[in-house]
Design a protein around this motif. Structure first.
Motif, PDB file in Angstrom:
ATOM      1  N   ILE A 129     -22.668  14.542 -41.616  1.00  0.00           N
ATOM      2  CA  ILE A 129     -23.652  15.272 -41.140  1.00  0.00           C
ATOM      3  C   ILE A 129     -23.261  15.995 -39.872  1.00  0.00           C
ATOM      4  N   ASP A 130     -22.490  15.271 -39.073  1.00  0.00           N
ATOM      5  CA  ASP A 130     -22.040  16.102 -37.634  1.00  0.00           C
ATOM      6  C   ASP A 130     -21.184  17.084 -37.997  1.00  0.00           C
ATOM      7  N   LEU A 131     -20.347  17.224 -39.116  1.00  0.00           N
ATOM      8  CA  LEU A 131     -19.441  18.211 -39.302  1.00  0.00           C
ATOM      9  C   LEU A 131     -20.319  19.615 -40.078  1.00  0.00           C
ATOM     10  N   LEU A 132     -21.348  19.669 -40.114  1.00  0.00           N
ATOM     11  CA  LEU A 132     -21.945  20.799 -40.545  1.00  0.00           C
ATOM     12  C   LEU A 132     -23.127  21.084 -39.495  1.00  0.00           C
ATOM     13  N   SER A 133     -23.351  22.354 -39.625  1.00  0.00           N
ATOM     14  CA  SER A 133     -24.664  22.831 -38.839  1.00  0.00           C
ATOM     15  C   SER A 133     -25.934  22.684 -39.245  1.00  0.00           C
ATOM     16  N   PRO A 134     -26.915  22.524 -38.401  1.00  0.00           N
ATOM     17  CA  PRO A 134     -28.285  22.487 -39.175  1.00  0.00           C
ATOM     18  C   PRO A 134     -28.501  23.512 -40.386  1.00  0.00           C
ATOM     19  N   ALA A 135     -28.160  24.755 -40.226  1.00  0.00           N
ATOM     20  CA  ALA A 135     -28.158  25.934 -41.076  1.00  0.00           C
ATOM     21  C   ALA A 135     -27.377  25.437 -42.270  1.00  0.00           C
ATOM     22  N   ALA A 136     -26.064  24.858 -42.307  1.00  0.00           N
ATOM     23  CA  ALA A 136     -25.344  24.433 -43.391  1.00  0.00           C
ATOM     24  C   ALA A 136     -25.916  23.349 -44.127  1.00  0.00           C
ATOM     25  N   LEU A 137     -26.504  22.197 -43.492  1.00  0.00           N
ATOM     26  CA  LEU A 137     -27.152  21.246 -44.165  1.00  0.00           C
ATOM     27  C   LEU A 137     -28.205  21.939 -44.887  1.00  0.00           C
ATOM     28  N   ALA A 138     -29.016  22.774 -44.284  1.00  0.00           N
ATOM     29  CA  ALA A 138     -30.257  23.267 -45.043  1.00  0.00           C
ATOM     30  C   ALA A 138     -29.821  23.939 -46.201  1.00  0.00           C
ATOM     31  N   ALA A 139     -28.860  24.826 -45.874  1.00  0.00           N
ATOM     32  CA  ALA A 139     -28.257  25.614 -47.279  1.00  0.00           C
ATOM     33  C   ALA A 139     -27.822  24.521 -48.465  1.00  0.00           C
ATOM     34  N   LEU A 140     -27.083  23.722 -47.873  1.00  0.00           N
ATOM     35  CA  LEU A 140     -26.524  22.551 -48.802  1.00  0.00           C
ATOM     36  C   LEU A 140     -27.596  21.821 -49.656  1.00  0.00           C
ATOM     37  N   ARG A 141     -28.422  21.646 -48.775  1.00  0.00           N
ATOM     38  CA  ARG A 141     -29.764  20.716 -49.596  1.00  0.00           C
ATOM     39  C   ARG A 141     -30.487  21.876 -50.545  1.00  0.00           C
ATOM     40  N   GLU A 142     -30.675  23.143 -50.075  1.00  0.00           N
ATOM     41  CA  GLU A 142     -31.223  24.195 -50.996  1.00  0.00           C
ATOM     42  C   GLU A 142     -30.366  24.291 -52.239  1.00  0.00           C
ATOM     43  N   SER A 143     -29.138  24.268 -51.832  1.00  0.00           N
ATOM     44  CA  SER A 143     -28.331  24.702 -53.037  1.00  0.00           C
ATOM     45  C   SER A 143     -28.168  23.276 -54.125  1.00  0.00           C
ATOM     46  N   LEU A 144     -28.178  22.218 -53.729  1.00  0.00           N
ATOM     47  CA  LEU A 144     -28.221  21.062 -54.490  1.00  0.00           C
ATOM     48  C   LEU A 144     -29.322  20.558 -54.951  1.00  0.00           C
ATOM     49  N   ASP A 145     -30.635  20.950 -54.589  1.00  0.00           N
ATOM     50  CA  ASP A 145     -31.869  20.461 -55.041  1.00  0.00           C
ATOM     51  C   ASP A 145     -31.898  21.018 -56.519  1.00  0.00           C
ATOM     52  N   PRO A 146     -31.635  21.963 -57.036  1.00  0.00           N
ATOM     53  CA  PRO A 146     -31.948  22.535 -58.426  1.00  0.00           C
ATOM     54  C   PRO A 146     -30.993  21.728 -59.354  1.00  0.00           C
ATOM     55  N   VAL A 147     -29.763  21.131 -58.884  1.00  0.00           N
ATOM     56  CA  VAL A 147     -28.930  20.510 -59.553  1.00  0.00           C
ATOM     57  C   VAL A 147     -29.509  19.074 -59.630  1.00  0.00           C
ATOM     58  N   ALA A 148     -29.795  18.353 -58.483  1.00  0.00           N
ATOM     59  CA  ALA A 148     -30.593  17.102 -58.475  1.00  0.00           C
ATOM     60  C   ALA A 148     -31.889  17.131 -59.510  1.00  0.00           C
ATOM     61  N   ASP A 149     -32.508  18.045 -59.304  1.00  0.00           N
ATOM     62  CA  ASP A 149     -33.695  17.921 -60.420  1.00  0.00           C
ATOM     63  C   ASP A 149     -33.441  18.198 -61.719  1.00  0.00           C
ATOM     64  N   HIS A 150     -32.358  18.926 -62.151  1.00  0.00           N
ATOM     65  CA  HIS A 150     -31.843  18.984 -63.368  1.00  0.00           C
ATOM     66  C   HIS A 150     -31.390  17.814 -63.879  1.00  0.00           C
ATOM     67  N   LEU A 151     -30.517  17.220 -63.276  1.00  0.00           N
ATOM     68  CA  LEU A 151     -29.872  15.708 -63.779  1.00  0.00           C
ATOM     69  C   LEU A 151     -30.818  14.555 -63.613  1.00  0.00           C
ATOM     70  N   ARG A 152     -31.895  14.752 -62.667  1.00  0.00           N
ATOM     71  CA  ARG A 152     -32.935  13.676 -62.795  1.00  0.00           C
ATOM     72  C   ARG A 152     -33.958  13.959 -64.068  1.00  0.00           C
ATOM     73  N   SER A 153     -34.081  15.251 -64.299  1.00  0.00           N
ATOM     74  CA  SER A 153     -34.804  15.202 -65.542  1.00  0.00           C
ATOM     75  C   SER A 153     -34.239  15.076 -67.014  1.00  0.00           C
ATOM     76  N   ASN A 154     -32.546  15.110 -66.831  1.00  0.00           N
ATOM     77  CA  ASN A 154     -32.129  14.842 -68.056  1.00  0.00           C
ATOM     78  C   ASN A 154     -31.656  13.341 -67.923  1.00  0.00           C
ATOM     79  N   ARG A 155     -31.927  12.593 -67.029  1.00  0.00           N
ATOM     80  CA  ARG A 155     -31.249  11.046 -66.963  1.00  0.00           C
ATOM     81  C   ARG A 155     -31.987  10.166 -68.352  1.00  0.00           C
ATOM     82  N   GLY A 156     -31.164   9.882 -69.024  1.00  0.00           N
ATOM     83  CA  GLY A 156     -31.523   8.799 -70.294  1.00  0.00           C
ATOM     84  C   GLY A 156     -31.641   9.636 -71.332  1.00  0.00           C
ATOM     85  N   LYS A 157     -31.461  11.104 -71.406  1.00  0.00           N
ATOM     86  CA  LYS A 157     -31.222  11.776 -72.640  1.00  0.00           C
ATOM     87  C   LYS A 157     -29.761  11.914 -72.974  1.00  0.00           C
ATOM     88  N   GLY A 158     -29.803  11.909 -74.197  1.00  0.00           N
ATOM     89  CA  GLY A 158     -28.313  11.977 -74.858  1.00  0.00           C
ATOM     90  C   GLY A 158     -27.634  13.005 -74.288  1.00  0.00           C
TER      91      GLY A 158
END
Length: 158
Positions: A129-158
């Motif tokens: 956390i402390d190695l990233l600026s608040p803006a970088a943390l926000a950008a990281l979350r915004e960037s990774l949210d679609p990946v996390a959503d995709h992986l959650r929706s595919n969990r348990g699928k072949g």
């Protein structure tokens, strides 16, 4: 099987981003685990304690805990057996489903959570956390949210 011409190889920039992500993920998890070792915990132990400490009644069905921690039921069962032996959790039968079991956080487990949590949060801050600026943390979350959503929706699928 895909032909080689159909393969969308990673560009240099994509390859660099992917490998950086892998390096950071592995190195960060290794460091966080190292910082939990003085307390006799692994990352998996801590994740289970967090899940139980944040659950209603300090308990979760074993099947839900397995899903939440991305562990197989068998692996979780072995993990809970080790944690039970350490006095951190106990198993409890489910009244509504005789085959169902709960993992329950013990008083000792909660006491350990209260002791470890500040150290773990300090470790997360120090190594991430402390190695990233608040803006970088926000950008990281915004960037990774679609990946996390995709992986959650595919969990348990072949």
């Amino acid at each position: 099987m895909e032909t080689e011409t159909a393969t969308r190889w990673l560009t240099d920039a994509e390859q660099c981003a992917w490998r950086t992500h892998l390096d950071v993920s592995r190195l960060l998890m290794h460091q966080l685990e190292k910082d939990l070792q003085p307390f006799g915990l692994t990352n998996n132990d801590y994740e289970i304690l967090v899940n139980l400490s944040e659950s209603e009644g300090l308990r979760m069905r074993m099947s839900d805990l397995a899903t939440s921690t991305l562990q197989s039921k068998s692996r979780l069962s072995h993990q809970i057996t080790r944690m039970e032996a350490a006095g951190l959790v106990r198993r409890m039968s489910c009244e509504s489903d005789r085959r169902g079991l709960f993992a329950v956080l013990t008083d000792e487990g909660m006491e350990l959570m209260r002791k470890v949590a500040p150290h773990h949060v300090a470790s997360v801050r120090r190594h991430f956390i402390d190695l990233l600026s608040p803006a970088a943390l926000a950008a990281l979350r915004e960037s990774l949210d679609p990946v996390a959503d995709h992986l959650r929706s595919n969990r348990g699928k072949g």
